[in-house]
Design a protein around this motif. Structure first.
Motif, PDB file in Angstrom:
ATOM      1  N   THR A  85       0.840  -1.195   0.000  1.00  0.00           N
ATOM      2  CA  THR A  85       0.000   0.000   0.000  1.00  0.00           C
ATOM      3  C   THR A  85       0.878   1.248   0.000  1.00  0.00           C
ATOM      4  OG1 THR A  85      -0.125   0.097   2.412  1.00  0.00           O
ATOM      5  CG2 THR A  85      -1.806  -1.240   1.280  1.00  0.00           C
ATOM      6  N   PRO A  86       0.288   2.420  -0.268  1.00  0.00           N
ATOM      7  CA  PRO A  86       1.079   3.658  -0.297  1.00  0.00           C
ATOM      8  C   PRO A  86       1.835   3.950   1.000  1.00  0.00           C
ATOM      9  CG  PRO A  86      -1.017   4.032  -1.351  1.00  0.00           C
ATOM     10  CD  PRO A  86      -1.087   2.660  -0.712  1.00  0.00           C
ATOM     11  N   ASP A  87       1.325   3.473   2.146  1.00  0.00           N
ATOM     12  CA  ASP A  87       2.040   3.719   3.403  1.00  0.00           C
ATOM     13  C   ASP A  87       3.105   2.655   3.681  1.00  0.00           C
ATOM     14  OD1 ASP A  87       0.694   1.468   4.367  1.00  0.00           O
ATOM     15  OD2 ASP A  87      -0.247   2.518   6.039  1.00  0.00           O
ATOM     16  N   GLY A  88       3.252   1.698   2.754  1.00  0.00           N
ATOM     17  CA  GLY A  88       4.292   0.689   2.893  1.00  0.00           C
ATOM     18  C   GLY A  88       3.855  -0.626   3.507  1.00  0.00           C
ATOM     19  N   THR A  89       2.576  -0.772   3.818  1.00  0.00           N
ATOM     20  CA  THR A  89       2.074  -2.021   4.383  1.00  0.00           C
ATOM     21  C   THR A  89       2.037  -3.095   3.302  1.00  0.00           C
ATOM     22  OG1 THR A  89       0.708  -0.824   5.976  1.00  0.00           O
ATOM     23  CG2 THR A  89       0.103  -3.115   5.533  1.00  0.00           C
ATOM     24  N   ALA A  90       2.544  -4.282   3.624  1.00  0.00           N
ATOM     25  CA  ALA A  90       2.544  -5.396   2.673  1.00  0.00           C
ATOM     26  C   ALA A  90       1.454  -6.395   3.044  1.00  0.00           C
ATOM     27  CB  ALA A  90       3.902  -6.082   2.673  1.00  0.00           C
ATOM     28  N   LEU A  91       0.717  -6.845   2.030  1.00  0.00           N
ATOM     29  CA  LEU A  91      -0.361  -7.826   2.193  1.00  0.00           C
ATOM     30  C   LEU A  91      -0.112  -8.961   1.211  1.00  0.00           C
ATOM     31  CD1 LEU A  91      -3.258  -5.212   2.034  1.00  0.00           C
ATOM     32  CD2 LEU A  91      -2.341  -6.250   4.116  1.00  0.00           C
ATOM     33  N   THR A  92      -0.234 -10.193   1.697  1.00  0.00           N
ATOM     34  CA  THR A  92      -0.004 -11.354   0.837  1.00  0.00           C
ATOM     35  C   THR A  92      -1.322 -12.011   0.490  1.00  0.00           C
ATOM     36  OG1 THR A  92       2.144 -11.699   1.863  1.00  0.00           O
ATOM     37  CG2 THR A  92       1.226 -13.556   0.644  1.00  0.00           C
ATOM     38  N   ASN A  93      -1.577 -12.169  -0.798  1.00  0.00           N
ATOM     39  CA  ASN A  93      -2.801 -12.759  -1.329  1.00  0.00           C
ATOM     40  C   ASN A  93      -4.051 -12.184  -0.649  1.00  0.00           C
ATOM     41  OD1 ASN A  93      -4.330 -14.331  -3.016  1.00  0.00           O
ATOM     42  ND2 ASN A  93      -4.080 -16.198  -1.831  1.00  0.00           N
ATOM     43  N   PRO A  94      -4.154 -10.856  -0.630  1.00  0.00           N
ATOM     44  CA  PRO A  94      -5.283 -10.233   0.063  1.00  0.00           C
ATOM     45  C   PRO A  94      -6.550 -10.223  -0.779  1.00  0.00           C
ATOM     46  CG  PRO A  94      -3.976  -8.540  -0.946  1.00  0.00           C
ATOM     47  CD  PRO A  94      -3.274  -9.860  -1.219  1.00  0.00           C
ATOM     48  N   SER A  95      -7.653 -10.068  -0.095  1.00  0.00           N
ATOM     49  CA  SER A  95      -8.916  -9.817  -0.782  1.00  0.00           C
ATOM     50  C   SER A  95      -9.013  -8.315  -1.055  1.00  0.00           C
ATOM     51  CB  SER A  95     -10.089 -10.243   0.104  1.00  0.00           C
ATOM     52  OG  SER A  95     -10.160  -9.407   1.257  1.00  0.00           O
ATOM     53  N   VAL A  96      -9.934  -7.928  -1.920  1.00  0.00           N
ATOM     54  CA  VAL A  96     -10.158  -6.507  -2.177  1.00  0.00           C
ATOM     55  C   VAL A  96     -10.601  -5.830  -0.880  1.00  0.00           C
ATOM     56  CG1 VAL A  96     -11.571  -4.839  -3.439  1.00  0.00           C
ATOM     57  CG2 VAL A  96     -10.604  -6.795  -4.630  1.00  0.00           C
ATOM     58  N   ARG A  97     -11.390  -6.505  -0.084  1.00  0.00           N
ATOM     59  CA  ARG A  97     -11.841  -5.944   1.205  1.00  0.00           C
ATOM     60  C   ARG A  97     -10.638  -5.652   2.103  1.00  0.00           C
ATOM     61  NH1 ARG A  97     -14.406  -2.579   3.097  1.00  0.00           N
ATOM     62  NH2 ARG A  97     -15.939  -3.180   1.592  1.00  0.00           N
ATOM     63  N   GLU A  98      -9.678  -6.577   2.185  1.00  0.00           N
ATOM     64  CA  GLU A  98      -8.487  -6.351   3.013  1.00  0.00           C
ATOM     65  C   GLU A  98      -7.683  -5.167   2.493  1.00  0.00           C
ATOM     66  OE1 GLU A  98      -7.263 -10.742   4.660  1.00  0.00           O
ATOM     67  OE2 GLU A  98      -7.127 -10.406   2.480  1.00  0.00           O
ATOM     68  N   ILE A  99      -7.618  -5.017   1.188  1.00  0.00           N
ATOM     69  CA  ILE A  99      -6.903  -3.885   0.605  1.00  0.00           C
ATOM     70  C   ILE A  99      -7.619  -2.588   0.938  1.00  0.00           C
ATOM     71  CG2 ILE A  99      -6.219  -2.777  -1.565  1.00  0.00           C
ATOM     72  CD1 ILE A  99      -5.740  -5.669  -2.640  1.00  0.00           C
ATOM     73  N   LYS A 100      -8.941  -2.570   0.769  1.00  0.00           N
ATOM     74  CA  LYS A 100      -9.717  -1.373   1.107  1.00  0.00           C
ATOM     75  C   LYS A 100      -9.520  -1.011   2.572  1.00  0.00           C
ATOM     76  CE  LYS A 100     -13.451  -1.694  -2.285  1.00  0.00           C
ATOM     77  NZ  LYS A 100     -14.909  -1.903  -2.460  1.00  0.00           N
ATOM     78  N   ASP A 101      -9.561  -2.002   3.449  1.00  0.00           N
ATOM     79  CA  ASP A 101      -9.366  -1.743   4.879  1.00  0.00           C
ATOM     80  C   ASP A 101      -7.985  -1.162   5.157  1.00  0.00           C
ATOM     81  OD1 ASP A 101     -11.927  -2.702   5.351  1.00  0.00           O
ATOM     82  OD2 ASP A 101     -11.236  -4.646   6.137  1.00  0.00           O
ATOM     83  N   ALA A 102      -6.968  -1.681   4.478  1.00  0.00           N
ATOM     84  CA  ALA A 102      -5.597  -1.179   4.675  1.00  0.00           C
ATOM     85  C   ALA A 102      -5.471   0.250   4.155  1.00  0.00           C
ATOM     86  CB  ALA A 102      -4.604  -2.082   3.975  1.00  0.00           C
ATOM     87  N   LEU A 103      -6.224   0.603   3.109  1.00  0.00           N
ATOM     88  CA  LEU A 103      -6.131   1.933   2.531  1.00  0.00           C
ATOM     89  C   LEU A 103      -6.802   2.996   3.400  1.00  0.00           C
ATOM     90  CD1 LEU A 103      -6.726   1.128  -1.235  1.00  0.00           C
ATOM     91  CD2 LEU A 103      -4.578   1.809  -0.146  1.00  0.00           C
ATOM     92  N   VAL A 104      -7.823   2.611   4.139  1.00  0.00           N
ATOM     93  CA  VAL A 104      -8.511   3.597   4.975  1.00  0.00           C
ATOM     94  C   VAL A 104      -7.976   3.657   6.392  1.00  0.00           C
ATOM     95  CG1 VAL A 104     -10.671   3.618   3.682  1.00  0.00           C
ATOM     96  CG2 VAL A 104     -10.388   2.030   5.581  1.00  0.00           C
ATOM     97  N   GLY A 105      -7.262   2.658   6.812  1.00  0.00           N
ATOM     98  CA  GLY A 105      -6.799   2.669   8.199  1.00  0.00           C
ATOM     99  C   GLY A 105      -5.437   2.255   8.272  1.00  0.00           C
TER     100      GLY A 105
END
Length: 105
Positions: A85-105
């Motif tokens: 993500t733009p803040d540098g958080t790495a997610l492995t095989n995430p769902s779109v929901r997990e990505i959305k959650d990481a982007l807002v929080g």
């Protein structure tokens, strides 16, 4: 910019060593590390497109530095899709929901 990155990657993005990469993205988009043969990558990229979430894609099969980063983020495994993500958080095989959650929080 690194010669192998599609839009949005800064030259120093390989620095760090955790699942969070400080200052990793210039454009504010997520970065999807993938391969051409990965069905999970294809599904995720299509789902991101349907959700209207812009992303930069990097094929780790074509770019050894990106493959090394993905391996470092995933305990030595070149697991895709890996999303940063733009803040540098790495997610492995995430769902779109997990990505959305990481982007807002």
């Amino acid at each position: 910019l690194a010669s192998w990155a599609r839009p949005g990657r800064a030259p120093g993005w390989l620095a760090g060593g955790s699942r969070r990469l400080p200052g990793s993205c210039v454009t504010g988009e997520i970065t999807v590390y993938s391969t051409t043969w990965c069905p999970y990558c294809l599904v995720l990229k299509r789902s991101l497109g349907r959700a209207g979430i812009p992303f930069t894609e990097i094929d780790i099969g074509e770019h050894p530095d990106a493959a090394r980063l993905v391996a470092r983020l995933n305990g030595g495994n070149e697991t895709v899709p890996t999303v940063v993500t733009p803040d540098g958080t790495a997610l492995t095989n995430p769902s779109v929901r997990e990505i959305k959650d990481a982007l807002v929080g």
